[in-house]
Write a protein that holds these residues in place. Structure first.
Motif, PDB file in Angstrom:
ATOM      1  N   GLU A  78     -11.286 -27.265  -2.620  1.00  0.00           N
ATOM      2  CA  GLU A  78      -9.839 -27.146  -2.617  1.00  0.00           C
ATOM      3  C   GLU A  78      -9.313 -27.683  -1.290  1.00  0.00           C
ATOM      4  O   GLU A  78     -10.001 -27.573  -0.272  1.00  0.00           O
ATOM      5  CB  GLU A  78      -9.523 -25.638  -2.695  1.00  0.00           C
ATOM      6  CG  GLU A  78      -8.102 -25.279  -2.934  1.00  0.00           C
ATOM      7  CD  GLU A  78      -7.791 -25.305  -4.422  1.00  0.00           C
ATOM      8  OE1 GLU A  78      -8.684 -25.561  -5.233  1.00  0.00           O
ATOM      9  OE2 GLU A  78      -6.621 -25.077  -4.754  1.00  0.00           O
TER      10      GLU A  78
ATOM     11  N   GLN B 130      -6.301 -19.917  -2.116  1.00  0.00           N
ATOM     12  CA  GLN B 130      -5.062 -20.430  -1.487  1.00  0.00           C
ATOM     13  C   GLN B 130      -4.284 -19.346  -0.740  1.00  0.00           C
ATOM     14  O   GLN B 130      -3.870 -19.528   0.401  1.00  0.00           O
ATOM     15  CB  GLN B 130      -4.158 -21.056  -2.557  1.00  0.00           C
ATOM     16  CG  GLN B 130      -4.534 -22.479  -2.883  1.00  0.00           C
ATOM     17  CD  GLN B 130      -3.419 -23.198  -3.630  1.00  0.00           C
ATOM     18  OE1 GLN B 130      -2.252 -22.807  -3.577  1.00  0.00           O
ATOM     19  NE2 GLN B 130      -3.794 -24.251  -4.328  1.00  0.00           N
TER      20      GLN B 130
ATOM     21  N   GLY C 228      -0.737 -31.198  -6.255  1.00  0.00           N
ATOM     22  CA  GLY C 228       0.720 -31.108  -6.336  1.00  0.00           C
ATOM     23  C   GLY C 228       1.305 -30.464  -5.102  1.00  0.00           C
ATOM     24  O   GLY C 228       0.583 -30.084  -4.169  1.00  0.00           O
TER      25      GLY C 228
ATOM     26  N   GLY D 124      -6.935 -32.105  -9.705  1.00  0.00           N
ATOM     27  CA  GLY D 124      -5.552 -31.688  -9.932  1.00  0.00           C
ATOM     28  C   GLY D 124      -4.903 -31.466  -8.575  1.00  0.00           C
ATOM     29  O   GLY D 124      -5.570 -31.077  -7.611  1.00  0.00           O
TER      30      GLY D 124
ATOM     31  N   THR E  91       1.762 -25.331  -8.567  1.00  0.00           N
ATOM     32  CA  THR E  91       2.318 -26.520  -7.907  1.00  0.00           C
ATOM     33  C   THR E  91       3.548 -27.006  -8.658  1.00  0.00           C
ATOM     34  O   THR E  91       3.658 -26.861  -9.876  1.00  0.00           O
ATOM     35  CB  THR E  91       1.285 -27.672  -7.865  1.00  0.00           C
ATOM     36  OG1 THR E  91       0.601 -27.731  -9.102  1.00  0.00           O
ATOM     37  CG2 THR E  91       0.306 -27.523  -6.746  1.00  0.00           C
TER      38      THR E  91
ATOM     39  N   SER F  89      -8.931 -22.478  -6.233  1.00  0.00           N
ATOM     40  CA  SER F  89      -7.537 -22.167  -5.884  1.00  0.00           C
ATOM     41  C   SER F  89      -7.349 -20.680  -5.606  1.00  0.00           C
ATOM     42  O   SER F  89      -6.339 -20.284  -4.992  1.00  0.00           O
ATOM     43  CB  SER F  89      -6.588 -22.605  -7.009  1.00  0.00           C
ATOM     44  OG  SER F  89      -6.748 -23.955  -7.295  1.00  0.00           O
TER      45      SER F  89
ATOM     46  N   ALA G 138      -1.466 -29.147  -2.224  1.00  0.00           N
ATOM     47  CA  ALA G 138      -2.820 -28.616  -2.416  1.00  0.00           C
ATOM     48  C   ALA G 138      -3.483 -29.416  -3.518  1.00  0.00           C
ATOM     49  O   ALA G 138      -2.806 -30.036  -4.341  1.00  0.00           O
ATOM     50  CB  ALA G 138      -2.758 -27.135  -2.790  1.00  0.00           C
ATOM     51  N   TRP G 139      -4.804 -29.388  -3.513  1.00  0.00           N
ATOM     52  CA  TRP G 139      -5.537 -30.097  -4.559  1.00  0.00           C
ATOM     53  C   TRP G 139      -6.880 -29.420  -4.750  1.00  0.00           C
ATOM     54  O   TRP G 139      -7.345 -28.658  -3.892  1.00  0.00           O
ATOM     55  CB  TRP G 139      -5.737 -31.568  -4.182  1.00  0.00           C
ATOM     56  CG  TRP G 139      -6.555 -31.791  -2.956  1.00  0.00           C
ATOM     57  CD1 TRP G 139      -7.905 -31.979  -2.874  1.00  0.00           C
ATOM     58  CD2 TRP G 139      -6.082 -31.834  -1.601  1.00  0.00           C
ATOM     59  NE1 TRP G 139      -8.301 -32.147  -1.580  1.00  0.00           N
ATOM     60  CE2 TRP G 139      -7.201 -32.066  -0.780  1.00  0.00           C
ATOM     61  CE3 TRP G 139      -4.828 -31.701  -1.013  1.00  0.00           C
ATOM     62  CZ2 TRP G 139      -7.109 -32.145   0.610  1.00  0.00           C
ATOM     63  CZ3 TRP G 139      -4.743 -31.794   0.373  1.00  0.00           C
ATOM     64  CH2 TRP G 139      -5.871 -32.013   1.163  1.00  0.00           C
TER      65      TRP G 139
ATOM     66  N   HIS H 137     -11.797 -21.344 -10.434  1.00  0.00           N
ATOM     67  CA  HIS H 137     -11.464 -22.463  -9.547  1.00  0.00           C
ATOM     68  C   HIS H 137     -11.340 -21.959  -8.110  1.00  0.00           C
ATOM     69  O   HIS H 137     -11.193 -20.756  -7.872  1.00  0.00           O
ATOM     70  CB  HIS H 137     -10.181 -23.191  -9.987  1.00  0.00           C
ATOM     71  CG  HIS H 137      -8.979 -22.315 -10.152  1.00  0.00           C
ATOM     72  ND1 HIS H 137      -7.731 -22.806 -10.403  1.00  0.00           N
ATOM     73  CD2 HIS H 137      -8.824 -20.966 -10.082  1.00  0.00           C
ATOM     74  CE1 HIS H 137      -6.872 -21.811 -10.497  1.00  0.00           C
ATOM     75  NE2 HIS H 137      -7.509 -20.698 -10.309  1.00  0.00           N
TER      76      HIS H 137
HETATM   77  N1  DAH Z   1      -7.464 -25.370  -9.604  1.00  0.00           N
HETATM   78  C1  DAH Z   1      -7.176 -26.453 -10.523  1.00  0.00           C
HETATM   79  C2  DAH Z   1      -8.319 -26.537 -11.540  1.00  0.00           C
HETATM   80  O1  DAH Z   1      -9.437 -26.279 -11.220  1.00  0.00           O
HETATM   81  C3  DAH Z   1      -7.042 -27.759  -9.798  1.00  0.00           C
HETATM   82  C4  DAH Z   1      -5.867 -27.770  -8.867  1.00  0.00           C
HETATM   83  C5  DAH Z   1      -4.660 -28.242  -9.329  1.00  0.00           C
HETATM   84  C6  DAH Z   1      -5.993 -27.300  -7.576  1.00  0.00           C
HETATM   85  C7  DAH Z   1      -3.557 -28.281  -8.516  1.00  0.00           C
HETATM   86  C8  DAH Z   1      -4.857 -27.311  -6.734  1.00  0.00           C
HETATM   87  C9  DAH Z   1      -3.660 -27.798  -7.217  1.00  0.00           C
HETATM   88  O2  DAH Z   1      -4.891 -26.861  -5.489  1.00  0.00           O
HETATM   89  O3  DAH Z   1      -2.606 -27.825  -6.379  1.00  0.00           O
HETATM   90  O4  DAH Z   1      -8.046 -26.852 -12.675  1.00  0.00           O
END
Ligand code: DAH
Length: 325
Positions: free
Chosen positions: A201, A158, A270, A268, A242, A155, A291-292, A153
């Protein structure tokens, strides 16, 4: 490669093909002779494979004529004719990625590209996955022999983003960064799951931001992307990085085939866990963030009414030509 070697390799390969088809005959051989028969074919096969390997190694050693890059192109020159640029078109996923990036930029986000090889620290530790935590399993997919990880991912970026942009907070500004990138998963591939896909992201940090601000940003993004008003909702999720964690859904719009009540999970998200901020040197008692992260392929499938995510990585020209202009 010399033409003698080329012929030799071609002959050996057709012998190999003939031997491979011998295996089918094993059913017709009396049971007590099968082992001997199998052994003989195997020996022949190994001998041919060894000869092919030897011939290919020799071919590699034969001197290669250097290519004169100043020579005229085309059939009369010695340069191969290249495909004219107008014969190709941008891959549909890259077009979607450009759209996504343009929207985030219009909303004031900086763009940082993610990596296609990362490490254990950025994949897990910096995201508050403690050692041995069961949540690691879902993301623990591929690794190189050297221990690098093709990220599961975006993330993974981050921690880097938080560290690189921390100075903004010191200067009284906010951190607002979007990170597009390619990700890899050990999936059972089907119409809605691919082993390789794109994600984007989002990371936002300030003194006062709230979950409500995050939902506002996400609504704005999705409404710009699909060019219409949308119904949105969230449901509880779990991500170690998160707290609280949510899943963000949109109701499939009627214009895109929705019948009402079809909720699609888009990403996703939070509030960034205090430990993640702390590890990047940001004081969670002074700052908070959200973040998402979600898939680009999924966004694009809905926009174009595609039923099978596998088309994107298939390199099928028929599919790609649908998107060329
Ligand atoms: N990285 C997670 C995934 O691919 C998705 C995600 C969830 C990203 C919550 C975020 C976060 O930045 O805060 O399943």
């Amino acid at each position: 490669m010399s033409s003698d070697l080329e012929t030799k390799i071609a002959t050996l390969k057709s012998e190999l093909k003939a031997i491979n088809s011998e295996y089918a005959k094993i059913k017709e051989i009396p049971a007590e002779k099968r082992a001997e028969f199998g052994k003989q074919i195997n020996e022949k096969k190994q001998a041919i494979l060894a000869q092919i390997a030897e011939a290919e190694a020799a071919a590699l050693e034969t001197e290669v004529e250097p290519l004169d890059i100043t020579a005229p192109c085309g059939l009369n020159g010695n340069m191969p004719e290249l495909l004219h640029a107008t014969d190709g078109s941008q891959h549909p996923l890259m077009t979607e990625l450009d759209r996504v990036i343009a929207i985030y930029q219009s909303m004031g986000f900086d763009i940082v590209e993610s990596r296609q090889l990362d490490d254990e620290y950025h994949m897990f530790d910096s995201l508050n996955f403690t050692k041995g935590h069961p949540a690691r399993d879902g993301y623990d997919t591929f690794r190189t022999e050297e221990g690098f990880i093709p990220p599961a991912h975006t993330s993974t970026m981050q921690h880097r983003v938080l560290k690189a942009y921390k100075h903004k907070l010191d200067e009284g500004e906010v951190i607002a960064v979007a990170v597009p990138g390619r990700v890899y998963r050990n999936e059972d591939v089907d119409a809605t799951h691919e082993h390789t896909f794109y994600q984007c992201e989002g990371v936002y940090v300030s003194k006062t931001c709230t979950l409500g601000n995050m939902l506002g940003i996400l609504r704005e993004f999705f409404e710009k992307y699909y060019g219409q008003k949308l119904n949105i909702k969230t449901q509880p999720g779990y991500f170690p990085f998160t707290e609280p964690s949510l899943e963000f859904l949109i109701e499939k719009p009627k214009a895109l085939g929705g019948k009402g009540g079809d909720w699609l999970e888009m990403l996703g998200c939070g509030m960034i866990h205090p430990n993640v901020l702390k590890m990047a040197g940001i004081d969670p008692t002074k700052y908070q963030g959200f973040a998402w992260g979600g898939g680009i392929d999924r966004l694009a499938m809905l926009r174009h009414g595609l039923g099978d995510v596998r088309h994107f990585e298939s390199a099928k020209l028929d599919f790609l030509k649908e998107f060329s202009c």
